[in-house]
Design an enzyme around this catalytic site. Structure first.
Site, PDB file in Angstrom:
ATOM      1  N   ARG A  41     -51.875  30.320 -20.246  1.00 53.30           N
ATOM      2  CA  ARG A  41     -53.266  29.859 -20.331  1.00 53.30           C
ATOM      3  C   ARG A  41     -53.780  29.398 -18.956  1.00 53.30           C
ATOM      4  O   ARG A  41     -54.951  29.579 -18.636  1.00 53.30           O
ATOM      5  CB  ARG A  41     -53.391  28.733 -21.367  1.00 53.30           C
ATOM      6  CG  ARG A  41     -54.843  28.413 -21.694  1.00 53.30           C
ATOM      7  CD  ARG A  41     -55.019  27.563 -22.936  1.00 53.30           C
ATOM      8  NE  ARG A  41     -56.391  27.638 -23.408  1.00 53.30           N
ATOM      9  CZ  ARG A  41     -57.214  26.594 -23.507  1.00 53.30           C
ATOM     10  NH1 ARG A  41     -56.799  25.388 -23.197  1.00 53.30           N
ATOM     11  NH2 ARG A  41     -58.448  26.767 -23.938  1.00 53.30           N
ATOM     12  N   HIS A  45     -57.158  30.892 -17.398  1.00 51.86           N
ATOM     13  CA  HIS A  45     -58.333  30.075 -17.077  1.00 51.86           C
ATOM     14  C   HIS A  45     -58.636  30.074 -15.574  1.00 51.86           C
ATOM     15  O   HIS A  45     -59.775  29.882 -15.178  1.00 51.86           O
ATOM     16  CB  HIS A  45     -58.167  28.655 -17.609  1.00 51.86           C
ATOM     17  CG  HIS A  45     -58.560  28.529 -19.041  1.00 51.86           C
ATOM     18  ND1 HIS A  45     -59.053  27.384 -19.598  1.00 51.86           N
ATOM     19  CD2 HIS A  45     -58.553  29.443 -20.042  1.00 51.86           C
ATOM     20  CE1 HIS A  45     -59.320  27.577 -20.885  1.00 51.86           C
ATOM     21  NE2 HIS A  45     -59.009  28.820 -21.179  1.00 51.86           N
ATOM     22  N   HIS A 169     -53.043  35.189 -28.046  1.00 51.52           N
ATOM     23  CA  HIS A 169     -52.928  34.107 -29.032  1.00 51.52           C
ATOM     24  C   HIS A 169     -51.728  34.281 -29.960  1.00 51.52           C
ATOM     25  O   HIS A 169     -51.565  33.528 -30.914  1.00 51.52           O
ATOM     26  CB  HIS A 169     -54.250  33.934 -29.805  1.00 51.52           C
ATOM     27  CG  HIS A 169     -55.298  33.252 -28.982  1.00 51.52           C
ATOM     28  ND1 HIS A 169     -56.614  33.155 -29.345  1.00 51.52           N
ATOM     29  CD2 HIS A 169     -55.201  32.608 -27.777  1.00 51.52           C
ATOM     30  CE1 HIS A 169     -57.287  32.487 -28.404  1.00 51.52           C
ATOM     31  NE2 HIS A 169     -56.455  32.157 -27.451  1.00 51.52           N
ATOM     32  N   TRP A 185     -51.155  30.062 -34.057  1.00 50.19           N
ATOM     33  CA  TRP A 185     -51.638  31.303 -34.666  1.00 50.19           C
ATOM     34  C   TRP A 185     -50.517  32.034 -35.413  1.00 50.19           C
ATOM     35  O   TRP A 185     -50.778  32.737 -36.375  1.00 50.19           O
ATOM     36  CB  TRP A 185     -52.193  32.232 -33.594  1.00 50.19           C
ATOM     37  CG  TRP A 185     -53.468  31.775 -32.939  1.00 50.19           C
ATOM     38  CD1 TRP A 185     -54.734  32.095 -33.338  1.00 50.19           C
ATOM     39  CD2 TRP A 185     -53.626  30.945 -31.781  1.00 50.19           C
ATOM     40  NE1 TRP A 185     -55.661  31.520 -32.503  1.00 50.19           N
ATOM     41  CE2 TRP A 185     -55.017  30.812 -31.540  1.00 50.19           C
ATOM     42  CE3 TRP A 185     -52.731  30.296 -30.910  1.00 50.19           C
ATOM     43  CZ2 TRP A 185     -55.533  30.070 -30.471  1.00 50.19           C
ATOM     44  CZ3 TRP A 185     -53.243  29.559 -29.860  1.00 50.19           C
ATOM     45  CH2 TRP A 185     -54.621  29.447 -29.639  1.00 50.19           C
TER      46      TRP A 185
END
Ligand code: CCH
Length: 304
Positions: A41, A45, A169, A185
């Site tokens: 992540r 980002h 995810h 998830w």
């Protein structure tokens, strides 16, 4: 003042960094026992601020070290990822943060069972906040397909690429104190697979409003719930989807890709490897030798 650029790293130096990253992935006291998902992540980002029209943002610069970007509520929790990597930076001070964050993500994905992803280095680190992209460029999970297109078309991605990227995810979880959403998830969130797409299609997702008022979608796996009760807990049985994840099902152009990736893990791995490599390269101009030619930051990089 321009500094003398350091020599380009050798393959052995890069392997040493990758090896240090692999060693830190196992974190028994953190989340699901791995630093891998949050490292993925972090790279996403860092790169996902890119705007093709203005050629601003992207993984070059490592702007998240500065409050203007690091303090963006969209980046809440990523300080853990940066902290995990500090000892690696200390052990290999020649590597820039921008290269380390992106290399750590591809190393983590591979180590978690995902595809090998092409990675090229030579990114530079900003030396002040002046080139940090504005906040508000990252996606909001409470929204839908139109928002996803608005965000990802800005970076230059297609509908197919949006769905492939969303397959990340498979990894990690949502933390109430970071994004407001809660849960994971898939059942094994430290193993890269196409399970996310299978679960999206196979389950009857129901809207749930959390105590905070945040809305997400959940599915309770009855078999796992029964096991959980025996062990004195039931939370493990509940899986979640964000409203943006659900929009991949309801949107006519996205859904066929969800179906294909659910059926064909190899195709998903191939497309994911390609699109993640593209993500990490957004905004990075290279010459014929692969060296970065973003002149404005070149003084902080290395030159071969
Ligand atoms: Fe994501 N993501 N993501 N995501 N994401 C969150 C967590 C992870 C959205 C929202 C969220 C991508 C795309 C989207 C990961 C990789 C990718 C969370 C929970 C939210 C919310 C954060 C928390 O609470 O800690 C939205 C909206 C989009 C729109 O498309 C893409 C693209 C990628 C990578 C290719 C990973 C990995 C995580 C787990 C992080 C962790 O800490 O476990």
């Amino acid at each position: 003042m321009a500094q003398t650029p350091a020599a380009a790293p050798t393959a052995a130096q890069l392997d040493a960094v990758k090896s240090s990253v692999r060693k830190l992935l196992h974190q028994p006291d953190y989340d699901d026992g791995s630093a891998g998902p949050v490292l993925v992540r972090l790279a996403w980002h860092a790169a996902g601020t890119y705007c093709a029209e203005t050629n601003t943002g992207g993984s070059n610069g490592a702007g998240m070290r500065y409050e203007a970007e690091g303090g963006d509520p969209a980046n809440a929790g990523l300080q853990h990822a940066r902290a995990f990597l500090e000892p690696v930076k200390a052990a290999h001070p020649w590597i820039t943060y921008a290269d380390l964050w992106t290399l750590a993500a591809v190393t983590a994905i591979e180590e978690m069972g995902g595809p090998a992803i092409h990675w090229a280095g030579d990114r530079t680190d900003f030396t002040d906040e002046s080139k940090v992209p504005p906040r508000g460029r990252l996606p909001d999970g409470a929204q839908g397909a139109e928002h996803l297109r608005f965000i990802f078309y800005r970076m230059g991605f297609s509908d197919q690429e949006i769905v492939a990227l969303s397959g990340a995810h498979n990894l990690g979880r949502c933390h109430g104190d970071r994004s407001g959403f809660e849960g994971k998830w898939v059942n094994n969130p430290t193993r890269f697979s196409n399970q996310y797409f299978k679960l999206l299609l196979a389950n009857d997702w129901k809207k749930k409003t959390l105590e905070s008022g945040v809305e997400q979608f959940v599915f309770v796996d009855e078999d796992l719930a029964a096991e959980g009760e025996e062990e004195g807990g039931e939370k493990a049985a509940e899986l979640m989807m964000l409203p943006t994840d659900m929009s991949l099902l309801s949107d006519k152009a996205f859904r066929p890709w969800v179906e294909r990736y659910a059926q064909d893990k190899d195709l998903f791995f191939e497309h994911f490897a390609k699109v993640f490599a593209k993500l990490l390269e957004l905004g990075i101009k290279r010459d014929a030798n692969g060296n970065v030619v973003n002149e404005e930051n070149v003084e902080e990089g290395y030159k071969s």
